[in-house]
Design an enzyme around this catalytic site. Structure first.
Site, PDB file in Angstrom:
ATOM      1  N   HIS A   1     -21.699   8.575  -3.891  1.00 11.86           N
ATOM      2  CA  HIS A   1     -22.403   7.291  -3.988  1.00 11.86           C
ATOM      3  C   HIS A   1     -23.402   7.306  -5.148  1.00 11.86           C
ATOM      4  O   HIS A   1     -23.421   6.390  -5.979  1.00 11.86           O
ATOM      5  CB  HIS A   1     -23.172   7.000  -2.696  1.00 11.86           C
ATOM      6  CG  HIS A   1     -22.319   6.568  -1.547  1.00 11.86           C
ATOM      7  ND1 HIS A   1     -21.313   5.637  -1.664  1.00 11.86           N
ATOM      8  CD2 HIS A   1     -22.356   6.924  -0.231  1.00 11.86           C
ATOM      9  CE1 HIS A   1     -20.752   5.436  -0.485  1.00 11.86           C
ATOM     10  NE2 HIS A   1     -21.353   6.213   0.399  1.00 11.86           N
TER      11      HIS A   1
ATOM     12  N   HIS B   1     -20.282  13.322   0.082  1.00 11.37           N
ATOM     13  CA  HIS B   1     -20.260  11.877   0.331  1.00 11.37           C
ATOM     14  C   HIS B   1     -21.414  11.168  -0.378  1.00 11.37           C
ATOM     15  O   HIS B   1     -21.207  10.194  -1.114  1.00 11.37           O
ATOM     16  CB  HIS B   1     -20.333  11.633   1.835  1.00 11.37           C
ATOM     17  CG  HIS B   1     -20.265  10.189   2.225  1.00 11.37           C
ATOM     18  ND1 HIS B   1     -19.157   9.614   2.807  1.00 11.37           N
ATOM     19  CD2 HIS B   1     -21.178   9.180   2.128  1.00 11.37           C
ATOM     20  CE1 HIS B   1     -19.383   8.333   3.039  1.00 11.37           C
ATOM     21  NE2 HIS B   1     -20.614   8.049   2.638  1.00 11.37           N
ATOM     22  N   GLU B   2     -22.621  11.652  -0.150  1.00 10.86           N
ATOM     23  CA  GLU B   2     -23.788  10.981  -0.737  1.00 10.86           C
ATOM     24  C   GLU B   2     -23.860  11.198  -2.241  1.00 10.86           C
ATOM     25  O   GLU B   2     -24.299  10.314  -2.981  1.00 10.86           O
ATOM     26  CB  GLU B   2     -25.069  11.480  -0.062  1.00 10.86           C
ATOM     27  CG  GLU B   2     -25.124  11.215   1.437  1.00 10.86           C
ATOM     28  CD  GLU B   2     -24.923   9.754   1.798  1.00 10.86           C
ATOM     29  OE1 GLU B   2     -25.265   8.872   0.978  1.00 10.86           O
ATOM     30  OE2 GLU B   2     -24.413   9.472   2.898  1.00 10.86           O
TER      31      GLU B   2
END
Length: 236
Positions: A29, A25-26
């Site tokens: 980003h 997820h990170e």
């Protein structure tokens, strides 16, 4: 150990799932922001799949206790994007979408294992390990996809709205963003509020799960998830 949201025996599977989910997820980003011209996350060492730079201790512990949590937010300077609003939305969206992708790939892997007879021929221990890990990998990643789209700071859904609304509205939102942590604490400690928040997520979870299951069933032999996850569900 009844203070935990999940069974104590399943903590290794849950922790491994969280490491994968939060890291992907990170990274999504950070990588997308870097590709759009913002080196903030890159210079901070966040464009990596090393989980140690992404995991937040409190956020990880909270998901074990309350059923949800977070990783370390990726620093993003939208002012460095050519189109700050549009690219800001994309950077926010790719995080939850990465969790949805992990869930889909996890489900695909189970279908492949079933198709080639691996599940049928596996020992009891291996079968149970696959069942427990697949349950949490698919379930938690779909829930994280949905949860991160809630319009609560500092979740991605809140950031998306910030990039959509007029600037004067965004300014007011920035002034009130610090209330986000208090909203989370209320959800954690007030069972009724937690139920109101999480129940719709589980409803949408069923829709997404059934969509992927139906899609894969057109290609592979059917996997009877109720049988595969029977022992896992008995522990709940």
């Amino acid at each position: 150990m009844n203070f935990l949201w999940y069974p104590f025996e399943d903590l290794p599977f849950i922790f491994l799932t969280l490491v994968i989910a939060f890291t992907v997820h990170e990274f999504a980003h950070a990588y997308s922001a870097y590709k759009f011209g913002d080196r903030t996350a890159y210079d901070a060492g966040r464009v990596t799949l090393n989980p140690r730079v992404h995991l937040d201790v409190f956020g990880t512990i909270l998901i074990l206790i309350a059923g949800f949590g977070w990783a370390k937010p990726v620093p993003v300077n939208r002012g460095r994007f050519k189109n700050p609003r549009l690219m800001g939305i994309v950077v926010s969206v790719v995080g939850p979408l990465s969790n949805l992708l992990v869930a889909a790939l996890g489900m695909l892997a189970v279908y492949v294992l079933n198709h080639f007879g691996v599940l049928e021929s596996a020992s009891t221990g291996v079968y149970q390990a696959i069942a427990h890990f697949s349950y949490y990998l698919i379930t938690l990643n779909i829930l994280l996809f949905l949860f991160n789209l809630l319009p609560i700071p500092p979740l991605d859904g809140y950031r998306i709205i910030q990039d959509i609304v007029p600037l004067h509205v965004r300014h007011k939102m920035d002034q009130n963003a610090h209330w986000g942590i208090f909203i989370f604490l209320l959800i954690v400690f007030i069972p009724q509020l937690r139920e109101v928040t999480l129940t719709p997520l589980f409803s949408f979870w069923s829709v997404i799960f059934n969509f992927f299951a139906g899609m894969f069933e057109t290609v592979f032999d059917r996997v009877f998830w109720g049988d595969l996850w029977a022992d896992v569900l008995k522990m709940k």
